[in-house]
Design a protein around this motif. Structure first.
Motif, PDB file in Angstrom:
ATOM      1  N   SER A   1      39.916 -60.002 -44.794  1.00 40.75           N
ATOM      2  CA  SER A   1      39.821 -58.697 -45.551  1.00 40.75           C
ATOM      3  C   SER A   1      40.101 -57.484 -44.814  1.00 40.75           C
ATOM      4  N   ILE A   2      40.011 -57.552 -43.531  1.00 40.52           N
ATOM      5  CA  ILE A   2      40.394 -56.450 -42.520  1.00 40.52           C
ATOM      6  C   ILE A   2      41.624 -56.075 -42.506  1.00 40.52           C
ATOM      7  N   ARG A   3      42.340 -57.211 -42.387  1.00 37.94           N
ATOM      8  CA  ARG A   3      43.969 -57.133 -42.124  1.00 37.94           C
ATOM      9  C   ARG A   3      44.827 -56.192 -43.206  1.00 37.94           C
ATOM     10  N   PRO A   4      44.285 -56.031 -44.324  1.00 35.45           N
ATOM     11  CA  PRO A   4      45.234 -55.192 -45.322  1.00 35.45           C
ATOM     12  C   PRO A   4      44.598 -53.753 -45.216  1.00 35.45           C
ATOM     13  N   ILE A   5      43.294 -53.406 -44.707  1.00 35.49           N
ATOM     14  CA  ILE A   5      42.837 -52.184 -44.841  1.00 35.49           C
ATOM     15  C   ILE A   5      43.418 -51.257 -43.703  1.00 35.49           C
ATOM     16  N   ALA A   6      43.579 -49.938 -44.220  1.00 39.55           N
ATOM     17  CA  ALA A   6      43.950 -48.917 -43.652  1.00 39.55           C
ATOM     18  C   ALA A   6      42.936 -48.614 -42.360  1.00 39.55           C
ATOM     19  N   GLU A   7      43.371 -47.611 -41.384  1.00 37.42           N
ATOM     20  CA  GLU A   7      42.685 -47.339 -40.586  1.00 37.42           C
ATOM     21  C   GLU A   7      40.979 -46.968 -40.814  1.00 37.42           C
ATOM     22  N   ASN A   8      41.156 -46.043 -41.627  1.00 41.30           N
ATOM     23  CA  ASN A   8      39.968 -45.621 -42.092  1.00 41.30           C
ATOM     24  C   ASN A   8      39.430 -46.166 -43.260  1.00 41.30           C
TER      25      ASN A   8
ATOM     26  N   VAL B   1      36.446 -49.196 -61.404  1.00 41.37           N
ATOM     27  CA  VAL B   1      37.313 -48.850 -60.323  1.00 41.37           C
ATOM     28  C   VAL B   1      38.958 -48.730 -60.702  1.00 41.37           C
ATOM     29  N   GLU B   2      39.321 -49.407 -61.573  1.00 43.54           N
ATOM     30  CA  GLU B   2      40.765 -49.173 -62.225  1.00 43.54           C
ATOM     31  C   GLU B   2      40.971 -47.992 -63.097  1.00 43.54           C
ATOM     32  N   ASP B   3      39.745 -47.393 -63.665  1.00 41.18           N
ATOM     33  CA  ASP B   3      39.579 -46.092 -64.289  1.00 41.18           C
ATOM     34  C   ASP B   3      39.812 -45.234 -63.307  1.00 41.18           C
ATOM     35  N   VAL B   4      38.978 -45.074 -62.161  1.00 38.17           N
ATOM     36  CA  VAL B   4      39.141 -43.856 -61.368  1.00 38.17           C
ATOM     37  C   VAL B   4      40.510 -43.816 -60.679  1.00 38.17           C
ATOM     38  N   ILE B   5      41.309 -45.128 -60.286  1.00 40.55           N
ATOM     39  CA  ILE B   5      42.486 -44.909 -59.580  1.00 40.55           C
ATOM     40  C   ILE B   5      43.745 -44.800 -60.238  1.00 40.55           C
TER      41      ILE B   5
ATOM     42  N   GLY C   1      32.483 -44.943 -54.006  1.00 37.96           N
ATOM     43  CA  GLY C   1      33.178 -43.894 -53.243  1.00 37.96           C
ATOM     44  C   GLY C   1      34.761 -43.906 -53.384  1.00 37.96           C
ATOM     45  N   VAL C   2      35.018 -44.406 -54.526  1.00 35.32           N
ATOM     46  CA  VAL C   2      36.776 -44.643 -54.889  1.00 35.32           C
ATOM     47  C   VAL C   2      37.022 -43.429 -55.588  1.00 35.32           C
ATOM     48  N   GLU C   3      38.385 -42.878 -54.830  1.00 36.41           N
ATOM     49  CA  GLU C   3      38.800 -41.640 -55.589  1.00 36.41           C
ATOM     50  C   GLU C   3      40.237 -41.984 -56.041  1.00 36.41           C
ATOM     51  N   PRO C   4      40.653 -41.143 -57.008  1.00 38.68           N
ATOM     52  CA  PRO C   4      41.980 -41.339 -57.701  1.00 38.68           C
ATOM     53  C   PRO C   4      43.097 -42.079 -57.011  1.00 38.68           C
ATOM     54  N   ASP C   5      43.246 -41.483 -55.781  1.00 41.75           N
ATOM     55  CA  ASP C   5      44.379 -41.618 -54.829  1.00 41.75           C
ATOM     56  C   ASP C   5      44.436 -42.949 -54.047  1.00 41.75           C
ATOM     57  N   HIS C   6      43.167 -43.756 -53.935  1.00 44.34           N
ATOM     58  CA  HIS C   6      42.754 -44.646 -53.515  1.00 44.34           C
ATOM     59  C   HIS C   6      43.712 -46.111 -53.976  1.00 44.34           C
TER      60      HIS C   6
ATOM     61  N   LEU D   1      45.088 -54.368 -56.796  1.00 49.37           N
ATOM     62  CA  LEU D   1      46.000 -55.120 -56.111  1.00 49.37           C
ATOM     63  C   LEU D   1      45.491 -56.507 -56.287  1.00 49.37           C
ATOM     64  N   GLU D   2      46.240 -57.562 -56.015  1.00 53.39           N
ATOM     65  CA  GLU D   2      45.597 -58.872 -56.026  1.00 53.39           C
ATOM     66  C   GLU D   2      45.573 -59.298 -54.385  1.00 53.39           C
ATOM     67  N   GLU D   3      45.066 -60.427 -54.401  1.00 52.34           N
ATOM     68  CA  GLU D   3      44.961 -61.080 -53.117  1.00 52.34           C
ATOM     69  C   GLU D   3      45.989 -61.158 -52.196  1.00 52.34           C
ATOM     70  N   ASP D   4      47.259 -61.405 -52.783  1.00 56.41           N
ATOM     71  CA  ASP D   4      48.463 -61.814 -51.803  1.00 56.41           C
ATOM     72  C   ASP D   4      49.091 -60.508 -51.674  1.00 56.41           C
ATOM     73  N   THR D   5      48.466 -59.492 -51.734  1.00 52.08           N
ATOM     74  CA  THR D   5      49.459 -58.149 -51.571  1.00 52.08           C
ATOM     75  C   THR D   5      49.715 -57.982 -50.184  1.00 52.08           C
ATOM     76  N   ASP D   6      50.903 -57.289 -49.903  1.00 54.80           N
ATOM     77  CA  ASP D   6      51.395 -56.937 -48.429  1.00 54.80           C
ATOM     78  C   ASP D   6      50.963 -55.499 -48.114  1.00 54.80           C
ATOM     79  N   GLU D   7      50.618 -54.810 -49.057  1.00 50.56           N
ATOM     80  CA  GLU D   7      50.172 -53.141 -49.197  1.00 50.56           C
ATOM     81  C   GLU D   7      49.085 -53.018 -48.194  1.00 50.56           C
ATOM     82  N   ILE D   8      49.059 -51.793 -47.759  1.00 45.57           N
ATOM     83  CA  ILE D   8      47.792 -51.451 -47.003  1.00 45.57           C
ATOM     84  C   ILE D   8      46.902 -50.622 -47.807  1.00 45.57           C
ATOM     85  N   CYS D   9      45.676 -51.035 -47.857  1.00 46.56           N
ATOM     86  CA  CYS D   9      44.761 -50.664 -48.963  1.00 46.56           C
ATOM     87  C   CYS D   9      43.677 -49.730 -48.366  1.00 46.56           C
ATOM     88  N   ASP D  10      43.114 -48.809 -49.074  1.00 45.71           N
ATOM     89  CA  ASP D  10      41.980 -48.122 -48.682  1.00 45.71           C
ATOM     90  C   ASP D  10      40.520 -48.557 -48.926  1.00 45.71           C
TER      91      ASP D  10
END
Length: 126
Positions: free
Chosen positions: A66-73, A28-32, A4-9, A37-46
Motif C-alpha cells: 500500500s505504500i507504493r502508490p502513495i505520494a511523498e506526504n 469519501v467519494e462525496d468529499v473528493i 482528513g480527506v479533502e476535495p482535491d485528494h 481508485l481501484e487496487e490495480d491503479t498506477d496513479e499516485i494517491c494521497d
C-alpha cells in the motif's frame, strides 16, 4: 472531515469486500467528488484506504504494497474490524506491522463497526 480527506485528494481503495462499510467509501467519494481508485491503479494517491481483516494474510506485506502508490506526504488509513468483531486485528499487531513496514501511526478513529488507523511513512508529516 472524514479521515482528513479533502476535495482535491486522490484516494485508492484496497481490500474492499462485502463486509466493508460502504457508507465510509461513499462518504469519501462525496468529499473528493469522484470514484475511489481501484487496487490495480498506477496513479499516485494521497490516501490509500486499506480494508484489512485478521485472515487477510501478512499485514506487513499488505502495508508495504500500500505504500507504493502513495505520494511523498500521503497516508494509509488501515481499516480493521472493531474489537469483538470477526476479523479483528489487535492494536499491538497493527503497531508492530506498521513499524516493520516503515510506517508510524499518527491517529485512530472509530468508524461504526470499523477502526481506522492513520499510518504515514516514518519521517514524513501529515
Amino acid at each position: 472531515m472524514l479521515l482528513g480527506v479533502e476535495p482535491d485528494h486522490i484516494v485508492q481503495e484496497v481490500g474492499w469486500d462485502e463486509d466493508c462499510d460502504t457508507d465510509i467509501s461513499e462518504a469519501v467519494e462525496d468529499v473528493i467528488g469522484e470514484a475511489l481508485l481501484e487496487e490495480d491503479t498506477d496513479e499516485i494517491c494521497d490516501i490509500v484506504l486499506l480494508w484489512w481483516r485478521e485472515e487477510d494474510g501478512d499485514l506487513v506485506d499488505g502495508l508495504v504494497d500500500s505504500i507504493r502508490p502513495i505520494a511523498e506526504n500521503g497516508r494509509i488509513w488501515l481499516l480493521t474490524p472493531g474489537a469483538g468483531k470477526p476479523g479483528h486485528v489487535e492494536p499491538g499487531l497493527i503497531a508492530e506491522s506498521a513499524q516493520l513496514a516503515g510506517l508510524v501511526q499518527t491517529s485512530a478513529e472509530r468508524l461504526g463497526a470499523w477502526q481506522g488507523s492513520c499510518l504515514v511513512q516514518s519521517g514524513k508529516k501529515r
